[in-house]
Design a protein around this motif. Structure first.
Motif, mmCIF file in Angstrom:
data_model
loop_
_atom_site.group_PDB
_atom_site.id
_atom_site.type_symbol
_atom_site.label_atom_id
_atom_site.label_comp_id
_atom_site.label_asym_id
_atom_site.label_seq_id
_atom_site.Cartn_x
_atom_site.Cartn_y
_atom_site.Cartn_z
ATOM 1 N N SER A 25 0.831 -1.203 0.000
ATOM 2 C CA SER A 25 0.000 0.000 0.000
ATOM 3 C C SER A 25 0.867 1.254 0.000
ATOM 4 O O SER A 25 1.866 1.339 0.712
ATOM 5 N N THR A 26 0.492 2.200 -0.828
ATOM 6 C CA THR A 26 1.208 3.484 -0.863
ATOM 7 C C THR A 26 0.369 4.581 -0.204
ATOM 8 O O THR A 26 0.620 5.761 -0.393
ATOM 9 N N ILE A 27 -0.610 4.141 0.574
ATOM 10 C CA ILE A 27 -1.433 5.074 1.348
ATOM 11 C C ILE A 27 -0.835 5.182 2.744
ATOM 12 O O ILE A 27 -0.573 4.181 3.412
ATOM 13 N N VAL A 28 -0.602 6.404 3.190
ATOM 14 C CA VAL A 28 0.034 6.650 4.487
ATOM 15 C C VAL A 28 -0.870 7.523 5.347
ATOM 16 O O VAL A 28 -1.489 8.472 4.851
ATOM 17 N N ASN A 29 -0.938 7.189 6.634
ATOM 18 C CA ASN A 29 -1.678 8.018 7.578
ATOM 19 C C ASN A 29 -0.808 9.205 7.997
ATOM 20 O O ASN A 29 0.262 9.013 8.578
ATOM 21 N N LEU A 30 -1.269 10.406 7.684
ATOM 22 C CA LEU A 30 -0.558 11.613 8.084
ATOM 23 C C LEU A 30 -1.176 12.159 9.359
ATOM 24 O O LEU A 30 -2.404 12.261 9.461
ATOM 25 N N ALA A 53 11.214 1.508 12.227
ATOM 26 C CA ALA A 53 10.434 0.268 12.160
ATOM 27 C C ALA A 53 9.118 0.403 12.917
ATOM 28 O O ALA A 53 8.075 -0.072 12.458
ATOM 29 N N LEU A 54 9.152 1.072 14.069
ATOM 30 C CA LEU A 54 7.942 1.249 14.872
ATOM 31 C C LEU A 54 6.951 2.180 14.171
ATOM 32 O O LEU A 54 5.740 1.946 14.193
ATOM 33 N N ALA A 55 7.465 3.237 13.558
ATOM 34 C CA ALA A 55 6.600 4.183 12.846
ATOM 35 C C ALA A 55 5.943 3.519 11.642
ATOM 36 O O ALA A 55 4.754 3.709 11.376
ATOM 37 N N PHE A 56 6.704 2.719 10.913
ATOM 38 C CA PHE A 56 6.132 1.983 9.784
ATOM 39 C C PHE A 56 5.169 0.911 10.284
ATOM 40 O O PHE A 56 4.203 0.562 9.601
ATOM 41 N N GLY A 57 5.444 0.401 11.475
ATOM 42 C CA GLY A 57 4.582 -0.623 12.063
ATOM 43 C C GLY A 57 3.171 -0.137 12.318
ATOM 44 O O GLY A 57 2.212 -0.915 12.245
ATOM 45 N N VAL A 58 3.016 1.157 12.612
ATOM 46 C CA VAL A 58 1.683 1.736 12.818
ATOM 47 C C VAL A 58 1.207 2.465 11.563
ATOM 48 O O VAL A 58 0.193 3.165 11.594
ATOM 49 N N ASN A 59 1.955 2.324 10.486
ATOM 50 C CA ASN A 59 1.661 2.952 9.191
ATOM 51 C C ASN A 59 1.541 4.471 9.308
ATOM 52 O O ASN A 59 0.694 5.090 8.661
ATOM 53 N N MET A 60 2.392 5.045 10.150
ATOM 54 C CA MET A 60 2.439 6.504 10.284
ATOM 55 C C MET A 60 3.900 6.965 10.343
ATOM 56 O O MET A 60 4.356 7.490 11.363
#
Length: 334
Positions: free
Chosen positions: A148-153, A253-260
């Motif tokens: 997915s290339t959708i990111v939560n901002l 890794a943690l930030a990507f883990g929550v997709n933010m």
């Protein structure tokens, strides 16, 4: 994720790291793996010459062991984590990425302590290795279905980045990893700030019910707490680039883990300030011949102004706590 899993992970991470300190610090001192202090750094840092470095291996081992124990408990006892395919991939890929960044730091530290130079790897060499690790990490995520290339901002909701996703994420990863590295300049600073960041991710992943990533955050927080026993002022051991680059990989890794991933601009605010201070200092000096700060990164600016290391760490930590609370509201309202 049950409280038992958190408690187990925290106990293992703290205990392993704290015990390792009693063995590893004398060992590093015996090998004369002492820090070489920068010639252009604060003059009073010269008294730290010879303090054992590469101590980051302590919390790296603690984090890995705690993560394995916590994750094993989730898999074999709770079993619910098996439903979190993305979470498992992000945990394993993130941990491997952090270890690879730590390995780059190890090579850098090894050159410094063996050759008694404070330069280590050349900037181009370090950057090239970091790019390879970043590409590897993003490729692993893609290969295992995380496409997915959708990111939560934060505060803005979901954004579609499309083809720009991978180059933007690559720049973000390398930028944050090096920013954490810059933060490691005085006793306990990088460790304390990152401990708070890890606690934030523990809270965030608990709310989001991301058990696998919660294990990773808990393991990191506990291991850093065990390390800070030896690293707070006056430090008995430094984490070195081995530790700081690993920490950079872990917070990513943690930030990507929550997709933010962009939450790092908030919770990792002090990392960004450190990098920005260096960038502004270089631009100012090259264009005007004048310096904006007494010395960069900015923690040295405060040092040169007479502020003690302990006060600087306290100030940075308080700001990180405030930004973590703000980040938490961003998480629960996304």
């Amino acid at each position: 994720m049950s409280g038992i899993t958190v408690i187990l992970t925290v106990i293992v991470g703290f205990t392993v790291t704290a015990i390792l300190g009693t063995v590893m610090i004398p060992f590093l001192r015996k090998l004369k793996y002492g820090q070489t202090i920068r010639e252009d750094g604060p003059t009073w840092h010269k008294q730290k010459q010879g303090t054992p470095t590469m101590g980051g291996m302590m919390f790296i081992v603690g984090t890995v062991v705690a993560a394995v124990v916590g994750f094993s408990y989730l898999v074999f006892v709770q079993k619910s984590v098996l439903l979190e395919t993305k979470g498992i991939v992000r945990l394993l890929a993130g941990l491997i990425m952090a270890l690879l960044f730590g390995m780059i730091g190890f090579f850098d530290d090894y050159i410094k302590v063996v050759k008694k130079q404070n330069l280590g790897l050349k900037a181009k060499q370090k950057l090239m290795l970091q790019i390879l690790v970043t590409v590897f990490y993003l490729t692993i995520l893609y290969a295992f279905g995380d496409r997915s290339t959708i990111v939560n901002l934060p505060f803005l909701g979901q954004w579609q980045f499309g083809v720009l996703y991978y180059p933007i994420m690559g720049i973000l990863i390398i930028g944050i990893v090096n920013s954490v590295n810059l933060t490691d300049g005085i006793d306990g600073l990088a460790g304390c700030v990152t401990f708070i960041v890890a606690v934030f991710f523990m809270a965030a992943t608990a709310v989001l019910k991301l058990s696998a990533i919660n294990v990773l955050a808990s393991a990191l927080a506990a291991s850093l707490l065990g390390f800070l026993i030896y690293n707070i002022h006056p430090a008995k051991v430094f984490m070195g680039d081995t530790g700081s680059l690993f920490l950079g990989g872990m917070v990513v890794a943690l930030a990507f883990g929550v997709n933010m991933p962009f939450i790092l601009f908030f919770v990792g605010f002090m990392y960004c300030v450190e990098s920005l201070s260096v960038i502004l200092q270089v631009i100012s000096f090259q264009t005007t011949g004048k310096r904006i700060f007494r010395m960069s990164p900015i923690h040295h600016h405060f040092e040169m102004g007479g502020m003690s290391e302990s006060k600087i760490v306290t100030m940075f930590c308080l700001i990180t706590i405030v930004m973590s609370v703000l980040s938490y509201f961003a998480i629960i309202n996304m």
